[in-house]
Design an enzyme around this catalytic site. Structure first.
Site, PDB file in Angstrom:
ATOM      1  N   CYS A  41       0.925  -1.267  -0.035  1.00  0.00           N
ATOM      2  CA  CYS A  41       0.074   0.104  -0.100  1.00  0.00           C
ATOM      3  C   CYS A  41       0.802   1.266   0.036  1.00  0.00           C
ATOM      4  CB  CYS A  41      -0.878   0.052   1.372  1.00  0.00           C
ATOM      5  SG  CYS A  41      -2.001  -1.102   1.394  1.00  0.00           S
TER       6      CYS A  41
ATOM      7  N   GLY B 223      -0.115   0.275  -5.030  1.00  0.00           N
ATOM      8  CA  GLY B 223      -1.483  -0.592  -4.905  1.00  0.00           C
ATOM      9  C   GLY B 223      -2.520   0.097  -5.737  1.00  0.00           C
TER      10      GLY B 223
ATOM     11  N   ASN C 108       0.370   1.184   5.866  1.00  0.00           N
ATOM     12  CA  ASN C 108       0.844   0.303   5.013  1.00  0.00           C
ATOM     13  C   ASN C 108       1.693  -0.744   5.746  1.00  0.00           C
ATOM     14  OD1 ASN C 108       3.924   0.739   3.187  1.00  0.00           O
ATOM     15  ND2 ASN C 108       2.578  -0.664   2.970  1.00  0.00           N
ATOM     16  N   GLY C 109       1.379  -2.047   5.548  1.00  0.00           N
ATOM     17  CA  GLY C 109       1.770  -2.976   6.473  1.00  0.00           C
ATOM     18  C   GLY C 109       1.070  -4.044   6.700  1.00  0.00           C
TER      19      GLY C 109
ATOM     20  N   TYR D 112      12.517  -4.638  -5.379  1.00  0.00           N
ATOM     21  CA  TYR D 112      11.391  -4.734  -6.346  1.00  0.00           C
ATOM     22  C   TYR D 112      10.187  -3.695  -6.196  1.00  0.00           C
ATOM     23  CZ  TYR D 112       7.056  -6.923  -8.381  1.00  0.00           C
ATOM     24  OH  TYR D 112       6.002  -7.253  -9.117  1.00  0.00           O
TER      25      TYR D 112
END
Ligand code: SF4
Length: 473
Positions: free
Chosen positions: A9, A35, A109-110, A249
């Site tokens: 995210c 996202g 985020n996580g 990535y």
């Protein structure tokens, strides 16, 4: 099933800017790669919070009228790929609630590894959840806090969750940013015309013309109000566990994450790969876009020329009319087209940043061969991915990770390549974390930096088809 790791995210926040919702929209636009399932913005005009969320890309989720409705000088925003909870609008963020402490909106985020356990306890005590997102747990804990000051209620609630969390919250008159003590996910602080900005990656600051100030520190709660910025450090110090996959990535190469240029790290991974895994070849070809930086490094180190032998179609929408008659490898071909003049008769080093299930890599090797390549040598700029992630990255089940279930010889045969070679863990750590002290690399080692609660571990073992107890270091 998509044959990729899915980004987690992206979060963004701005405080003290007259154009807060528009700035947040642009910030989310720059973070779109993190996202693509849903996007949302919550804004405060000092008296009231308003939120707008929609499924789909940022550009489709908002228009001028929606942004005009999100009035006020502070806003937070989110782009989501679901790693916990289903892909539905009810799970889109920001999540906005009204409670005894007033209105609060949250973006995350996580992945909270004890969310299941906390949620069960809260439900037993009467809490009613609106979504299946792990993030909602934080809001329930916040709403139940007896603390008087908003900051204290935030600290009390986030102190109970474990795992990976870069959080951005908005109240009527405050922006609050929180990063977990291990610092799994990035979160940066910047300035824009006197306003404060927080975001997952610095590429969002570049787009809006903000200046990077520093990272929100692991374990830090940052409270931004008209009085300025207040830093609270409520957590005991913990060993750092930045996600190494951000560098391999996820993050955009034009970003700085964890204090390092993603482009420089990725190029160095390519150089290391060339030193470790050389091969006689005529041309180095990246799998675009993600393999480009590593391919540049590989070509630089090996002296083999870099050529763009695969061209990505950047305009592939999520919906198009598929041909009624079967076209071989249509799904890959519609995104990547080989350049015959570069590949024909050549010994090709095909550089990519990861292999997940192997199905896409196999199709790419085949289209490169079909374009006339004499040999195809696949080189991967990270070690074999053998374990799933519990900290906010959507990885397939272990049983579907090709490197977890096949030998190198079997992978080479499956991909129909002349050779396949990966960067070693040592090579990856040398480029990213020379002190061996700051990064999580569990998807390559199976050694998890944050222990999972017992029942959660059993659940995840079942869901993720781990064949043994996750190891913690
Ligand atoms: S397990 Fe892998 S993807 Fe997940 S946080 Fe650790 S390094 Fe990142």
């Amino acid at each position: 099933m998509p044959d990729t790791f899915n980004d987690e995210c992206g979060v963004f926040g701005v405080f003290g800017h007259p154009d807060a919702a528009n700035i947040t929209y642009l910030g989310l636009y720059a973070l779109q790669h993190r996202g693509q399932e849903s996007a949302g913005i919550a804004a405060s005009d000092g008296g009231q919070l308003r939120v707008s969320r929609a499924m789909g890309h940022v550009a489709d989720a908002f228009n001028g009228d929606v942004l005009a409705h999100l009035s006020g000088s502070s806003a937070i925003g989110h782009v989501r790929y679901s790693t916990a909870g289903e892909s539905t609008l009810s799970n889109a963020q920001p999540i906005l609630i009204d409670c005894a402490h007033g209105q609060i909106a949250i973006c995350h985020n996580g992945n909270l590894i004890n969310a299941g356990e906390l949620r069960s306890n809260l439900v037993r005590q009467g809490s009613i959840f609106q979504s299946s997102s792990d993030t909602e747990v934080v809001l329930h804990l916040y709403a139940r806090s007896k603390a008087v000051a908003i900051e204290d209620a935030v600290v009390e609630s986030v102190s109970q969750v474990r795992g990976a969390f870069s959080l951005v919250m908005l109240t009527r008159d405050r922006l609050i940013a929180v990063r977990d003590p291990q610092g799994f996910r990035p979160l940066a602080l910047g300035r824009l015309d006197g306003a404060y900005v927080v975001c997952s990656e610095t590429c969002a600051m570049d787009l809006i013309g903000a200046t990077y100030v520093r990272d929100v520190e692991p374990g830090e709660v940052l409270v931004v109000s008209t009085s300025g910025v207040r830093s609270i450090k409520p957590y005991a110090r913990a060993p750092l566990a930045h996600c190494i996959f951000e560098h391999v990535y996820f993050a955009r190469p034009d970003s700085y994450v964890f204090g390092k240029s993603v482009n420089e790290v990725r190029t160095e991974l390519g150089r290391s790969l060339a030193r470790e895994q050389p091969v006689a070849a005529d041309v180095v070809v990246p799998v675009p876009d993600s393999g480009v930086c590593a391919a540049v490094g590989y070509a630089e180190q090996s002296g083999v020329p870099l050529r763009m032998g695969l061209i990505r179609n950047h305009y592939v929408g999520r919906t198009f009319i598929e041909p009624q008659s079967a076209i071989r490898h249509f799904g890959v071909k519609v995104k990547l087209n080989p350049v015959r003049s570069i590949l024909e008769g050549k010994r090709v080093v095909l550089v990519d940043d990861s292999i997940v299930r192997g199905t896409t890599s196999r199709k790419i090797v085949r289209i490169v061969k079909a374009a006339g390549a004499r040999e195809v040598h696949v080189r991967v700029s990270c070690p074999p991915t053998i374990s799933p992630c519990f900290y906010g990255v959507d990885t397939p089940d272990r049983s579907e990770l090709i490197a977890a279930t096949h030998t190198l010889e079997e992978i080479t045969k499956y991909l129909d390549a002349d050779s396949v070679a990966y960067l070693s863990l040592e090579g990856l750590l040398r480029a990213v974390d020379p002190e061996r002290s700051s990064y999580c690399s569990a998807c390559y080692t199976g050694r998890y930096p944050v222990e999972l609660p017992q029942d959660e571990a059993a659940y995840l073992r079942l869901v993720l088809k781990l064949d043994k107890e996750p190891v913690t270091k």
